[in-house]
Design an enzyme around this catalytic site. Sequence first.
Site, PDB file in Angstrom:
ATOM      1  N   SER A 282       0.855  -1.196   0.000  1.00 25.25           N
ATOM      2  CA  SER A 282       0.000   0.000   0.000  1.00 25.25           C
ATOM      3  C   SER A 282       0.886   1.239   0.000  1.00 25.25           C
ATOM      4  O   SER A 282       2.058   1.157   0.381  1.00 25.25           O
ATOM      5  CB  SER A 282      -0.851   0.005   1.272  1.00 25.25           C
ATOM      6  OG  SER A 282      -1.493   1.246   1.472  1.00 25.25           O
TER       7      SER A 282
ATOM      8  N   TYR B 109      -2.436  -0.358  10.568  1.00 25.53           N
ATOM      9  CA  TYR B 109      -2.440  -0.671   9.130  1.00 25.53           C
ATOM     10  C   TYR B 109      -1.124  -0.206   8.519  1.00 25.53           C
ATOM     11  O   TYR B 109      -0.460  -0.958   7.789  1.00 25.53           O
ATOM     12  CB  TYR B 109      -3.628   0.015   8.442  1.00 25.53           C
ATOM     13  CG  TYR B 109      -3.783  -0.350   6.975  1.00 25.53           C
ATOM     14  CD1 TYR B 109      -4.168  -1.629   6.600  1.00 25.53           C
ATOM     15  CD2 TYR B 109      -3.558   0.595   5.976  1.00 25.53           C
ATOM     16  CE1 TYR B 109      -4.331  -1.970   5.258  1.00 25.53           C
ATOM     17  CE2 TYR B 109      -3.723   0.262   4.627  1.00 25.53           C
ATOM     18  CZ  TYR B 109      -4.108  -1.022   4.277  1.00 25.53           C
ATOM     19  OH  TYR B 109      -4.263  -1.348   2.941  1.00 25.53           O
TER      20      TYR B 109
HETATM   21  P1  NDP Z   1     -11.273  -6.282  -0.065  1.00 25.68           P
HETATM   22  O1  NDP Z   1     -11.784  -6.207   1.323  1.00 25.68           O
HETATM   23  O2  NDP Z   1     -12.174  -6.011  -1.178  1.00 25.68           O
HETATM   24  O3  NDP Z   1     -10.554  -7.685  -0.292  1.00 25.68           O
HETATM   25  C1  NDP Z   1      -9.749  -8.277   0.691  1.00 25.68           C
HETATM   26  C2  NDP Z   1      -9.601  -9.744   0.363  1.00 25.68           C
HETATM   27  O4  NDP Z   1      -8.753 -10.358   1.351  1.00 25.68           O
HETATM   28  C3  NDP Z   1     -10.938 -10.484   0.386  1.00 25.68           C
HETATM   29  O5  NDP Z   1     -10.933 -11.411  -0.656  1.00 25.68           O
HETATM   30  C4  NDP Z   1     -10.911 -11.179   1.729  1.00 25.68           C
HETATM   31  O6  NDP Z   1     -11.661 -12.367   1.767  1.00 25.68           O
HETATM   32  C5  NDP Z   1      -9.438 -11.505   1.833  1.00 25.68           C
HETATM   33  N1  NDP Z   1      -9.047 -11.808   3.191  1.00 25.68           N
HETATM   34  C6  NDP Z   1      -8.999 -10.994   4.255  1.00 25.68           C
HETATM   35  N2  NDP Z   1      -8.608 -11.678   5.334  1.00 25.68           N
HETATM   36  C7  NDP Z   1      -8.413 -12.959   4.925  1.00 25.68           C
HETATM   37  C8  NDP Z   1      -8.015 -14.135   5.575  1.00 25.68           C
HETATM   38  N3  NDP Z   1      -7.735 -14.154   6.871  1.00 25.68           N
HETATM   39  N4  NDP Z   1      -7.921 -15.285   4.847  1.00 25.68           N
HETATM   40  C9  NDP Z   1      -8.208 -15.276   3.522  1.00 25.68           C
HETATM   41  N5  NDP Z   1      -8.593 -14.189   2.853  1.00 25.68           N
HETATM   42  C10 NDP Z   1      -8.689 -13.045   3.559  1.00 25.68           C
HETATM   43  O7  NDP Z   1     -10.046  -5.257  -0.099  1.00 25.68           O
HETATM   44  P2  NDP Z   1      -8.973  -4.898  -1.240  1.00 25.68           P
HETATM   45  O8  NDP Z   1      -9.249  -5.619  -2.485  1.00 25.68           O
HETATM   46  O9  NDP Z   1      -8.898  -3.437  -1.247  1.00 25.68           O
HETATM   47  O10 NDP Z   1      -7.646  -5.437  -0.552  1.00 25.68           O
HETATM   48  C11 NDP Z   1      -6.680  -6.237  -1.224  1.00 25.68           C
HETATM   49  C12 NDP Z   1      -5.287  -5.794  -0.805  1.00 25.68           C
HETATM   50  O11 NDP Z   1      -5.046  -4.478  -1.298  1.00 25.68           O
HETATM   51  C13 NDP Z   1      -5.091  -5.710   0.707  1.00 25.68           C
HETATM   52  O12 NDP Z   1      -3.818  -6.219   1.038  1.00 25.68           O
HETATM   53  C14 NDP Z   1      -5.172  -4.225   0.986  1.00 25.68           C
HETATM   54  O13 NDP Z   1      -4.480  -3.865   2.163  1.00 25.68           O
HETATM   55  C15 NDP Z   1      -4.500  -3.688  -0.269  1.00 25.68           C
HETATM   56  N6  NDP Z   1      -4.762  -2.286  -0.553  1.00 25.68           N
HETATM   57  C16 NDP Z   1      -6.043  -1.820  -0.731  1.00 25.68           C
HETATM   58  C17 NDP Z   1      -6.257  -0.473  -0.978  1.00 25.68           C
HETATM   59  C18 NDP Z   1      -7.634   0.095  -1.125  1.00 25.68           C
HETATM   60  O14 NDP Z   1      -7.777   1.337  -1.121  1.00 25.68           O
HETATM   61  N7  NDP Z   1      -8.679  -0.712  -1.283  1.00 25.68           N
HETATM   62  C19 NDP Z   1      -5.134   0.475  -1.092  1.00 25.68           C
HETATM   63  C20 NDP Z   1      -3.849  -0.133  -0.905  1.00 25.68           C
HETATM   64  C21 NDP Z   1      -3.680  -1.447  -0.657  1.00 25.68           C
HETATM   65  P3  NDP Z   1     -13.232 -12.425   2.191  1.00 25.68           P
HETATM   66  O15 NDP Z   1     -13.842 -11.155   1.644  1.00 25.68           O
HETATM   67  O16 NDP Z   1     -13.701 -13.652   1.502  1.00 25.68           O
HETATM   68  O17 NDP Z   1     -13.273 -12.468   3.652  1.00 25.68           O
END
Ligand code: NDP
Length: 281
Positions: free
Chosen positions: A142, A155
């Site tokens: 991030s 975070y």
């Molecule tokens: P979402 O919440 O849309 O997606 C997160 C994903 O991670 C989901 O598929 C969720 O699964 C999965 N997840 C979370 N915890 C677990 C776990 N314990 N085991 C398995 N799967 C898990 O968020 P984003 O798509 O935004 O996030 C993806 C990445 O991008 C993250 O690392 C986030 O920190 C990073 N990021 C996001 C930004 C943003 O503005 N959105 C900016 C910068 C970085 P489920 O939903 O099935 O629980």
Amino acid sequence: MGRLDGKTVVVTGASSGIGLAIAKLLGAEGGNIVLNGRQRENMDAAAKEIEAAGGKAVVQPGDVTEEKVVIGLVDTAVETFGALDVMVNNAGYNPFDPVINGGVYAKWKETLDVNVLALALGCREAVRVMQGKGGHIVNITSVAARSAEPDDPMYAASKHAAGALTESLRLALEGKNIRMTAIMPGAVATNLVRSMPEEQLFALGRMLGVDPEEAGIKPGEHLPQEMLDRVATMGKAFVMSPEDIAQAVLFAVTMPESAHVNEIMMRPSQPLQMPGMNLPA
Ligand code: NDP
């Protein structure tokens, strides 16, 4: 012909947002995709989409904070498709927790477990099967890996740690034909905000013209599609789309052998401002 024909890719956090977009794009480019997340529905639909376009996909739900789940993902890739070429450690959690003034210890632990330890496990397991063969590990960190976040310190701490891990392993793997790339996005329209305190989440909904109660916004749960669609149409300059980040991953993993993309930092064209909240920028 796709740019990833015959390559096998594991994507964690593929049930939503950025991971879902990465799985679909890399699948559309001919990759054999192993999708992991906790909620199955979107992954099954994405797998169908990939297969309908002539690709191959396996859905393997599970919690990546469990060591055996991460080991199982990599083993499935090798057993089903013969190798692992690309590991995308994307699963993430944002606690939106202040640490001080009522900070919740369980949220700090989940943040570090998912964003740091599960990512480290993904790297270890990918290297286990890539050694001697080559491969590419992409870690979604991030912009918070480079900034201090007064409203969201754990975070930021987790993403700094993820960035340090990625760069340390990149150096450790130099000359071994295993590439490491950190992708550092700013604000992206996804379900990540679902863990915001209710008041802030509802305020975000209202800011987007969505009535929180009518639309059924529930803290901790995937957001109503209507809200994500609103971000996509109303906030384009302020928030990137998951597909934008997927394009960056595709770029990194399809570079010629002579070039190793170490890091990609990407931000929306204009910074997103939310009253009463400092968002990573
Ligand atoms: P979402 O919440 O849309 O997606 C997160 C994903 O991670 C989901 O598929 C969720 O699964 C999965 N997840 C979370 N915890 C677990 C776990 N314990 N085991 C398995 N799967 C898990 O968020 P984003 O798509 O935004 O996030 C993806 C990445 O991008 C993250 O690392 C986030 O920190 C990073 N990021 C996001 C930004 C943003 O503005 N959105 C900016 C910068 C970085 P489920 O939903 O099935 O629980």
